[in-house]
Enzyme design. Structure first.
Site, mmCIF file in Angstrom:
data_model
loop_
_atom_site.group_PDB
_atom_site.id
_atom_site.type_symbol
_atom_site.label_atom_id
_atom_site.label_comp_id
_atom_site.label_asym_id
_atom_site.label_seq_id
_atom_site.Cartn_x
_atom_site.Cartn_y
_atom_site.Cartn_z
ATOM 1 N N GLU A 308 0.800 -0.993 0.385
ATOM 2 C CA GLU A 308 0.303 -0.039 -0.164
ATOM 3 C C GLU A 308 1.232 1.446 -0.289
ATOM 4 O O GLU A 308 0.544 2.294 -0.968
ATOM 5 C CB GLU A 308 -1.141 0.137 1.205
ATOM 6 C CG GLU A 308 -2.265 0.503 0.926
ATOM 7 C CD GLU A 308 -3.250 -0.079 2.162
ATOM 8 O OE1 GLU A 308 -4.522 -0.887 2.382
ATOM 9 O OE2 GLU A 308 -2.984 0.727 3.414
ATOM 10 N N GLU A 311 2.290 1.767 -3.396
ATOM 11 C CA GLU A 311 0.811 2.060 -4.516
ATOM 12 C C GLU A 311 0.911 3.627 -3.820
ATOM 13 O O GLU A 311 0.818 4.159 -5.133
ATOM 14 C CB GLU A 311 -0.194 1.180 -3.648
ATOM 15 C CG GLU A 311 -0.971 1.980 -4.562
ATOM 16 C CD GLU A 311 -2.320 1.092 -4.197
ATOM 17 O OE1 GLU A 311 -2.813 0.444 -3.682
ATOM 18 O OE2 GLU A 311 -4.033 1.362 -5.283
ATOM 19 N N CYS A 335 -7.841 -1.970 4.595
ATOM 20 C CA CYS A 335 -7.813 -3.480 4.744
ATOM 21 C C CYS A 335 -9.272 -3.924 5.894
ATOM 22 O O CYS A 335 -9.626 -4.344 5.720
ATOM 23 C CB CYS A 335 -7.186 -3.428 5.990
ATOM 24 S SG CYS A 335 -5.454 -1.731 5.803
ATOM 25 N N SER A 355 -6.743 2.033 -1.686
ATOM 26 C CA SER A 355 -6.008 1.120 -2.449
ATOM 27 C C SER A 355 -6.275 -0.177 -3.217
ATOM 28 O O SER A 355 -7.148 -0.333 -2.885
ATOM 29 C CB SER A 355 -5.269 0.823 -1.208
ATOM 30 O OG SER A 355 -4.214 -0.411 -1.884
ATOM 31 N N LYS A 394 -15.509 -10.165 7.208
ATOM 32 C CA LYS A 394 -14.064 -11.180 6.905
ATOM 33 C C LYS A 394 -14.893 -12.154 6.065
ATOM 34 O O LYS A 394 -14.305 -12.674 5.086
ATOM 35 C CB LYS A 394 -13.110 -11.630 8.295
ATOM 36 C CG LYS A 394 -12.462 -10.389 8.292
ATOM 37 C CD LYS A 394 -11.204 -9.857 7.574
ATOM 38 C CE LYS A 394 -10.825 -8.801 7.627
ATOM 39 N NZ LYS A 394 -9.635 -8.142 6.677
ATOM 40 N N GLU A 397 -15.315 -10.841 2.562
ATOM 41 C CA GLU A 397 -14.708 -11.579 2.337
ATOM 42 C C GLU A 397 -13.715 -12.491 1.366
ATOM 43 O O GLU A 397 -13.409 -12.251 0.225
ATOM 44 C CB GLU A 397 -13.493 -10.052 2.625
ATOM 45 C CG GLU A 397 -12.576 -9.405 1.694
ATOM 46 C CD GLU A 397 -11.626 -9.100 2.688
ATOM 47 O OE1 GLU A 397 -11.529 -9.313 3.934
ATOM 48 O OE2 GLU A 397 -10.683 -8.381 2.166
ATOM 49 N N GLU A 402 -13.762 -12.332 -6.174
ATOM 50 C CA GLU A 402 -11.979 -11.962 -6.628
ATOM 51 C C GLU A 402 -11.005 -12.629 -6.256
ATOM 52 O O GLU A 402 -10.101 -12.709 -6.015
ATOM 53 C CB GLU A 402 -12.266 -10.614 -6.361
ATOM 54 C CG GLU A 402 -13.682 -9.275 -6.998
ATOM 55 C CD GLU A 402 -14.539 -9.373 -6.160
ATOM 56 O OE1 GLU A 402 -15.099 -10.026 -5.153
ATOM 57 O OE2 GLU A 402 -15.112 -7.963 -6.564
ATOM 58 N N CYS A 552 -10.493 -2.476 14.446
ATOM 59 C CA CYS A 552 -10.526 -4.091 14.257
ATOM 60 C C CYS A 552 -10.949 -3.649 15.540
ATOM 61 O O CYS A 552 -11.851 -5.265 16.020
ATOM 62 C CB CYS A 552 -9.330 -4.688 14.122
ATOM 63 S SG CYS A 552 -9.385 -4.344 12.617
#
Lengths: 625, 405
Positions: A308, A311, A335, A355, A394, A397, A402, A552
């Site tokens: 990141e 990037e 994230c 990102s 999560k 996710e 993908e 988190c």
């Protein structure tokens, strides 16, 4: 920076937001009340409940939650206020005059008992067959009031179908007591607005738009509603049975990665006070359960910083040197899968600001089934990857289409802290008494920078430690590497560092004031996005957003209950542990360096890392078909 | 218009149905000034006509004292109590009284805007009310600088409800006005401090507001001459049920139920439900009780039942109404009403014990004490009063008492 606390409160509750004078002795700012036999002085506008809590007088509550605005709907907290015809709810009654309150008269006790009886009569199922057994506020109330029979009967069959359409959140309205905490969480606290009461009277139930399945509406899977549900009406989609099956299968190589936040909170599931990390103990427990390898998600957190960060530097170069107008700045972190889904639904036109780096969980999954499988010579088809996360999103996710870049499902199961604790208990292990052990190679122990990802501002702090040093060749100019502006629980934080005496490669950043913004909770994310829309972030370079309040550590998969105080203690545990680690900068993690030398040979943001460690997003929008 | 004149002539009464000329109330009020209006109002002892009986002067004073620059006066025309239809009569035949009451209220508390919250089912009155407002505007009784008074501008808008009974509760009404679910708010804070959009708001019943112009014009002293010490003035009663002359009557407070029954020519009366579904049901032995805040309080609904009626069925009808109309927000009302209805069904099926019935009466008491708003607080009234006052009929005479003992 941005103060909106009052605005978030529904109009009906605004009167409770009386400006309480800081100096309590201030004349006119306080009022004397008598609670039972005790005379006390409180600031004007204090609720009866607050006054009682300050004076160790217990008042039962159900719809009240410290994170949420007042509801006053369950009526369990009723008390007698002298000269008032009816009983008053302690949670909602602001003390504005010298009143006399009685908290345990016959009338009060009888009313509370009746209310509990009524709630139980509609509450389907039995406690012994309920996953909240032992951690249920309704059960506690029943116990407190000595309920030993169903005075007003007990519902014999379910009225609602269980909605398990969502990968993250399961809703069983048969257990709902209509405290509306989830509604207030979703509308006022997270400002997502998926849940609301539907229908009237006895038919009232909490539902989604047109009662559609949760998977089909704009739910971001943050799971904050689960954390605030007093009963078993809401839960995460639990994969532990599948994980047990994998563990029991000798052909399967089951590995687990553990995120920092569950480690700082799992002790609470075993009766420990919040604020103590059980990292080492958990490693041992996981091996005893039967996981073949135990890895630290912080390793890929360090990797995230490398990817990141690179990037960001690339974007900065394109913008500053190449004068490329198409480059989107500020760059937003990616994230938090709740945040990602939030922006996909509510601000789909701004996806390019995110990102492209995957979250640490997904990076790890992709590496385990490629790099690790190769190193250890295991067929990736036989590897089952489990991720212990503080998060409900999560689960969604890891099921995104993908996320199959390794050729397999990168992460097979996302497991919450609560579910992990259940598995540990099921295995007959008492976690706090476990001996400590280390993480397994080839990923080993990660840096402290990865660890602080668990708290809001952590990603930013970790990124700055690395980016500043790469750019200038010196450590960040903060004592002991603690970047104070990134820490704390303010909703939206903004700060900057000046880049001076840059190394040759980054001379183009000479004199640039690197500006960053940190937000946690989607209500604050909304503020940031509106600022972006209004052009107020034009000079900002990097924005960290976490969907859950506190980051988190306040995730939707964390132990219940939650409150600002508990989240603060969890943050302290994380920062304390971090301070003791030998390596505290992501780029100094030798395992990361090894990975780039051995596997991702074309470096951060290179071809292979783009294939495995980066992803793309979906323009979802708000419209529900 | 001719027809309305005839209708109007048919009605007569001591206060509301007495002679009144359009605009006089407002004219006098502007001459009197705020303090004197409040004095007359306080002197009159006018209490809320919706049923709760809160002193109107106090309500106006509380919001008048607020320094807020934005205030509202809301006329509660969500007449939903089963058996009341007096507000409809006022709105159809005496709109000048209602609107002038709002204008005077606005002037007194310092509000610039008034909202009339009209019951959804009364949509057919909307047109005539809008026309009337237009006329008031032409007459300079509404709009900017009313009657040439530079410091007083006031406007009225009409908003329609959507049929929920609970929206007659003032805080639920405000939620509804704001566009939310019609659910009552926590009180305190009261609407006089934190009402519509967070601003001080006075919510008054149609009849309360309609009384104001008469009081201003003729004085509190005159108003007090009617009625009793604690219930001053007169009251509109919507009488329905088993009588020869149902309709809206204006009678002074303190009229006994027996007298009222005579007026409406009811025969063989067994029971009178005072105050609609949320009121109490009185048997013959209590017909000497008087209508008033101190004895048999009512928002105006009087339902007469003769000997042929089955009181258990009457009760069941009321409870079905509350189960349907509870907003579902608070526990005692949402689940409690269902339990009371279940009990009635069990009595019907002769499947009950008296300890169970007593438990439910206790539950009714809890609902009265612990519910969030007036709906849940009053829905057990008919349950408790009918089972108590007609226990012979319900448990004895029909042979349903065999579980007794």
């Amino acid at each position: 920076m941005v103060k909106r606390e009052n605005e978030r409160i529904p109009v009906s509750q605004q009167a409770h937001v009386v400006d309480k004078p800081k100096d309590l002795t201030n004349i006119g700012g306080t009022v004397s009340v008598q609670i039972n036999e005790k005379k006390i002085t409180v600031p004007l506008g204090t609720t009866i409940l607050e006054a009682c809590q300050l004076n160790q007088i217990h008042i039962p509550t159900l719809c009240h939650h410290p994170d949420l605005c007042i509801a006053g709907v369950c009526r369990v907290c009723v008390v007698e206020v002298e000269k008032m015809r009816t009983l008053q709810t302690a949670c909602s009654f602001p003390i504005m005059s010298p009143i006399k309150i009685k908290t345990s008269t016959e009338m009060v006790r009888k009313a509370r008992r009746h209310i509990i009886d009524l709630l139980l009569s509609e509450h389907y199922g039995e406690c012994y067959s309920c996953f909240r057994n032992g951690n249920c506020e309704l059960q506690n109330l029943a116990k407190e009031y000595g309920v030993d029979n169903y005075t007003f009967g007990h519902v014999q069959s379910p009225r609602y179908e269980v909605d398990n359409s969502s990968a993250a959140v399961v809703r069983d309205m048969n257990k709902c007591v209509l405290c509306k905490r989830c509604v207030r969480t979703c509308i006022d606290f997270q400002e997502v607005g998926v849940l609301e009461a539907i229908d009237r009277g006895h038919d009232t139930h909490v539902g989604t738009f047109l009662d559609k399945p949760l998977a089909d509406v704009v739910c971001i899977n943050c799971g904050q509603c689960i954390n605030r549900c007093p009963t078993a009406a809401l839960r995460a989609n639990d994969p532990s049975d599948e994980i047990w099956t994998a563990i029991d299968d000798p052909k399967k190589h089951v590995v687990i990665q553990t995120a920092p936040s569950p480690r700082a909170a799992i002790g609470e599931e075993f009766g420990q006070e919040p604020g103590k990390s059980f990292t080492g103990e958990l490693n041992t427990a996981l091996r005893r359960i039967g996981f073949d390898r135990v890895f630290d998600t912080n390793f890929t957190a360090d990797l995230t910083i490398m990817e990141e960060g690179t990037e960001l530097l690339t974007r900065l170069k394109k913008a500053l040197v190449d004068k490329d107008q198409s480059v989107k700045l500020p760059q937003f972190t990616s994230c938090s899968p709740g945040w990602v889904k939030y922006i996909e639904h509510f601000y789909p036109e701004y996806l390019d600001y995110l990102s492209t780096a995957k979250s640490p969980q997904q990076m790890f999954g992709a590496l385990i089934k490629t790099f690790y499988a190769k190193e250890e010579n295991i067929d990736p088809a036989d590897i089952v990857t489990v991720a212990l996360m503080p998060c409900a999103a999560k689960k969604f996710e890891c099921n995104r289409p993908e996320m199959y870049d390794s050729g397999f499902k990168d992460v097979d199961y996302g497991l919450t802290t609560r579910e992990m604790a259940k598995m540990i208990r099921e295995a007959g292990i008492y976690l706090p008494e476990m001996p400590k052990s280390q993480f397994d190679d080839p990923f080993g122990d990660a840096s402290g920078a990865g660890l602080i990802f668990g708290a809001t501002g952590g990603v930013m702090e970790a990124a700055l430690r690395t980016a500043y040093e790469l750019i200038t060749g010196r450590e960040v100019p903060f004592e002991n590497l603690i970047i104070e502006p990134c820490r704390g629980f303010e909703g939206v934080k903004q700060a900057s560092v000046k880049l001076e005496n840059c190394v040759e490669q980054y001379k183009f950043l000479e004199g640039v004031e690197l500006k960053f913004v940190v937000a946690h909770g989607t209500a604050n994310a909304k503020i940031v996005m509106e600022m972006l829309k209004n052009g107020e972030l034009n000079d900002v370079h990097f924005v960290e957003v976490m969907a859950c309040p506190g980051g988190c550590l306040g995730g939707g998969g964390q132990p219940i209950p939650t409150s600002a105080e508990i989240r603060k203690k969890r943050a302290e545990a994380i920062y304390e542990e971090e301070a003791t680690l030998p390596i505290r900068k992501s780029h100094e993690n030798t395992h990361v360096t090894y990975l780039y030398e051995k596997f991702l040979t074309d470096g951060p943001c290179g071809k292979l890392s783009h294939k495995l460690l980066h992803t793309h997003y979906v323009k979802r929008g708000k419209y529900i078909s | 218009m001719e027809l309305e004149k005839i209708k109007k002539k048919m009605r007569s009464g001591p206060v509301l149905f007495s002679e009144y000329k359009l605009g006089e109330g407002v004219k006098k009020a502007l001459q009197l000034g705020r303090e004197n209006i409040l004095f007359e109002l306080k002197d009159s002892g006018l209490k809320g006509r919706g049923g709760a009986g809160f002193p109107t002067a106090t309500k106006w004073m509380l919001s008048g004292a607020s320094l807020s620059d934005k205030k509202f006066i809301v006329c509660n025309a969500d007449e939903g109590e089963p058996g009341t239809f007096k507000d409809r009569v006022l709105l159809l035949e005496y709109p000048e009284l209602v609107f002038e009451g709002m204008i005077i209220g606005g002037y007194t508390i310092g509000a610039k805007e008034g909202i009339l919250y009209l019951r959804g089912e009364y949509e057919y009155i909307l047109k005539s009310l809008e026309d009337f407002l237009e006329m008031l505007r032409k007459d300079k009784l509404l709009g900017n600088n009313i009657l040439g008074n530079e410091n007083f501008s006031f406007n009225i808008t009409i908003r329609l409800g959507s049929g929920a009974y609970v929206c007659g509760e003032e805080t639920a009404l405000i939620e509804s006005l704001e566009g939310y679910r019609g659910e009552p708010r926590n009180r305190p804070p009261y609407p006089v401090n934190t009402g519509y959009l967070g601003h001080p708001t006075v919510v008054n019943n149609v009849e309360t507001l309609a009384s104001v112009p008469h009081i201003i014009l003729k004085g509190g002293e005159w108003f007090k001459k009617h009625g009793t010490d604690k219930s001053t003035g007169s009251k509109l009663f919507s009488v329905s049920g088993d009588c020869d002359k149902p309709g809206v009557y204006e009678l002074p407070w303190g009229t006994s139920i027996a007298e009222l029954l005579k007026v409406v020519e009811a025969k063989n009366t067994k029971a009178v439900q005072v105050g609609g579904a949320s009121g109490i049901c009185l048997p013959k032995s209590q017909f000497n009780r008087v209508l008033g805040y101190e004895d048999a309080a009512t928002g105006g609904s009087i339902i007469v039942f003769n000997e042929s009626r089955n009181m258990l069925k009457v009760l069941k009808n009321f409870m079905e109404f509350f189960v349907e109309e509870s907003c579902g927000q608070c526990t005692p009302c949402r689940i409690g009403n269902i339990k009371l209805l279940e009990a009635i069904e069990k009595i019907e099926n002769n499947d009950f014990t008296f300890s169970y019935i007593n438990n439910l009466k206790e539950l009714g008491r809890t609902m009265q004490l612990a519910s969030k708003c007036g709906l849940g607080q009053s829905s057990p009234n008919s349950f408790i009063s009918i089972l108590e006052n007609f226990k012979d009929e319900i448990f004895g005479l029909n042979g349903k008492g065999k579980n007794n003992g």
